[in-house]
Design an enzyme around this catalytic site. Sequence first.
Site, PDB file in Angstrom:
ATOM      1  N   CYS A 235       3.549   6.607  -0.399  1.00  7.67           N
ATOM      2  CA  CYS A 235       4.003   5.225  -0.606  1.00  7.67           C
ATOM      3  C   CYS A 235       4.389   5.003  -2.063  1.00  7.67           C
ATOM      4  O   CYS A 235       5.256   4.180  -2.356  1.00  7.67           O
ATOM      5  CB  CYS A 235       2.919   4.248  -0.174  1.00  7.67           C
ATOM      6  SG  CYS A 235       1.347   4.453  -1.034  1.00  7.67           S
ATOM      7  N   HIS A 904      -2.343   1.263  -2.291  1.00  7.20           N
ATOM      8  CA  HIS A 904      -1.115   1.290  -1.506  1.00  7.20           C
ATOM      9  C   HIS A 904      -0.010   0.628  -2.325  1.00  7.20           C
ATOM     10  O   HIS A 904      -0.235  -0.378  -3.001  1.00  7.20           O
ATOM     11  CB  HIS A 904      -1.315   0.551  -0.187  1.00  7.20           C
ATOM     12  CG  HIS A 904      -0.113   0.596   0.714  1.00  7.20           C
ATOM     13  ND1 HIS A 904       0.447   1.771   1.144  1.00  7.20           N
ATOM     14  CD2 HIS A 904       0.640  -0.401   1.248  1.00  7.20           C
ATOM     15  CE1 HIS A 904       1.490   1.501   1.918  1.00  7.20           C
ATOM     16  NE2 HIS A 904       1.636   0.192   1.985  1.00  7.20           N
TER      17      HIS A 904
END
Length: 994
Positions: A235, A904
């Site tokens: 990510c 994230h």
Amino acid sequence: MDNSSELFQTSADTEGFSAVYVVDRRWFDQWKEFVETGDQNSTSFPGQIDNAELFEDLDSYHLKDRLVEDEDFVLVPAEAWHKLLSWYGMVDDQPPLERKVVDLPSTLKVEVYPIEIFLCLHSNMENAVTTKFSRTDSIHSIQRAMCQAFSVPPGSECRLWMKSSDSSCERLRNVHMSVLDACLSSGMTVIMETRNADGTWPSSRPQIMRNSVEEQDSYRGQPGVCGLTNLGNTCFMNSALQCLSNTPPLTEYFLQNSYVDELNFTNPLGMKGEIAEAYADVIKQMWSGRHYSVVPRVFKTKVGHFASQFLGYQQHDSQELLSFLLDGLHEDLNRVKNKEYIELRDADGRQDQEVAEEAWRNHLRRNDSVIVDTFHGLFKSTLVCPECHKVSVTFDPFCYLSVPLPVSKERVMEVFFVSLDPYAKPVQHRVVVPKAGKVSDLCSALSEMTSVPPTQMVVADVFNHRFYKIYNMGESLSAILDRDDIFVYELSVLEEQPEEQVLLALYLRERSHYRDYGSGGGSYGTSLFGHPLLLNVPRSSCSQEALYNLFLQRLARYVRLPDPSEELEEEEEDDEEELYKTQTNGISDDDEQEEVEPAGPSQTDYSCGDATPNRKSDGNTTEPQAEENHIQLLPDHGDPGENSNGSQSQTEPGCSGDANSADDMDPGEQSSGPAGADRSSKPPAEQPHEPTEEENEEDKQEEACSPSPPANEHPAKRRACHVRRKRLFSIQAVNSNGTTERGMGEGGSAVSFSSQPYVAIDWEPDMKKRFYNENEAEKYVKHASMEVPQQHMTVQLQQCIELFTTVETLEEENPWYCPVCKKHQLSTKKLDLWSLPEVLIIHLKRFSYTKFTREKLDSIVEFPLRDLDFSGFLLRKTLSSEEPPSRYDLIAVSNHYGGLRDGHYTTYAKNKDNGQWYYFDDSKVTYATEDQIVTNAAYVLFYQRQDKIRKPTLPAPNTGPTSSSQTSSDTASCKDDEDAAELGAASSITMETE
């Protein structure tokens, strides 16, 4: 005739010519004789130029093999050939035999036999044409010839592959390279493929080329609104790519194929153009408008190949990848092929304008690319020697600004306070302490709320029903993480001297119904449960009886004493063949032999949820892996789950809390431990238990139930019956993990004082069920401080930029060498902005690393979406009319959710074509509004200068409920990333109170 003589003289010398022509030797000799005789009517007139003797046949006009110069043919310079051709003409249909002069190392050679190459398209490899090329021809000339031969539409993006006789294929990346340097030889095949409409290539390798173009997907969407598949913790890469993809000048540069002519294949600092080509492939696919989501696997492989730190699938920093990618693209697209050495000069009192212009010129002499055009600016660096006060001024280019965040000197901690009052529930407090403080500061802050003196407090980290660490007052608070479960225990004030007091750590254990033979000792397995306690006990009161009564008193809130009507008496009847056993604290003592049965690990699985990996080590005991692994404090909502005797109605031991708690609990809370992941402790070596002997008055009262044994029989081998009062639990000295039983202390003491004493009270399952109220034991209350909303620190982006330009002193690890003092000095340094680029990248330094602490700053940075004015920060105050303004609008944000070890990354970005904001979360893309963009997760900001912003060419899309999101059908987000995105939202302890 004089001209003819000159031609004859030059025909044998090819030096200085780029091309020559092959002429049949016999025709040339006849022409030579004709010229030398000077007789225009001579029979030696050569007639038309005829090379028929040099060809194998007159159909293909292939030269015969092994022709020898000056025997079979002669070489004529191009100028002489054209004159001969104009005088004599050439036999019909014969092609002129033009040959190039090849410049080989230390020699020139005429290429009589050019190479013959088979040319074909990837879609029709059976239909190949043969074409001759000189070794001096460029690959680009082959590409032009193929486009013409196969009628490729103008403007099509092509790439070539070289296929040798052994079927291996290799990309012909550098189209400016010669055929000779590319190692092409006769008999090889060159394959051409053109980019598909969706931005992909028909093949990733020529070995898997298909004979027909695949049918394109029917999806048509907004170009640029495309997700990136998460390949496993990628990510961070997806977030950086989405930010760059939505940087208009860079994306248009690649979409218009401007990069093709600027690829630098010889730069030793570059990646041979491979990073630029891989990035271009991703951008063209994302902006084709034909993909929900793109899989950037080839790009990920290329990045790992050239930057080993990004190999594998570990989590990384999006800003670090962004820095590598911008540098890699710059070197791959650097227009400067040969970098010259430039000696940097100090200002030496010259005007800033003069020094800055010189620095920028020198920078462009070595660095000139689209990255420099778009992202590079200039700042002024001023160093001052603290000893001789020498001032050094230099101007240095930058690609992005890494600005610090104001750091708070305080931190908020949440702790549980356990009072001396046995009937008082633990109270959860939120206290403000110095960030660089000590444990004593925590106790002092808590003392103001509880009125308990700090000297009567002890602080401990509780994990898995045991003490992970008991802190001293002088220890730093930086050792305590926000995710740790910290308990502060009130200690009693004793009249004894401090040296006569013992800080006793108490664990609660439940014995299993079966013996655990896996540990080798055949002992009964035990498992920890409930909350441990810390007590201040006089050394003189550490006997079994005294501790038993003390523990009953401290556990009175959730341990029920037997009613007078239910006296706990047990009758023991020992067989004649068995050894007479005396019960001492739940351990059998044998008169004839001592059988050591240390308490081994319990293998009973009381798990109520999924196991969480990477927890602190449980030693050698197999502990429950879900609810039992958590410090689960349940709210005080009454006791609906209790039966008439005060214990729980559930029959499964070991599951903390209410019988229905596993069903009612949020799944995220079941799977997350209170102390977080990646915490481990080394289990101490198991120590064998030495059986102890304790006098028991009741055991001495025997009633004879059988005749006296014979005189020759051991007195212990007799049948005996006795009645004694049974305790609720037994007491056992253990190690710090509560897994290994230890011997008792001297003088009848239940503990040893050689180190921090730990004891466990062991419950039989039936006794625990009857007299231990688990529901009550898990209750706690919240202090009023917990009700106050926890405010995030808010700062302005301008404050961060001001900190960036503040004077600072260099650290000891990075001193400056003073040319006057002739030694390294810890000088002061100040950075000032001089000129800004078209696209300004601002990196917010949220991750703070010092010698003593590491933390992520969750401050909310208020940054403007429009009209970010840098005029107040530019050192150059007077701008000419030709210089650009300094106002910027936001175009993209890279977000980071989570903490130091995990997290994230996502992206907010504005589409350059329709002006709409989107939220990119790996392969999922949704509409976004401007009020969603400013959060405490913002990590890297992308601003574009207003004078370069192009108005949207498309209308803004309808963002109503029916079209509010666009989701990839092949979402492959990493589960760890998804879980990490929720960090901070889910508490490690069930937050329900009375």
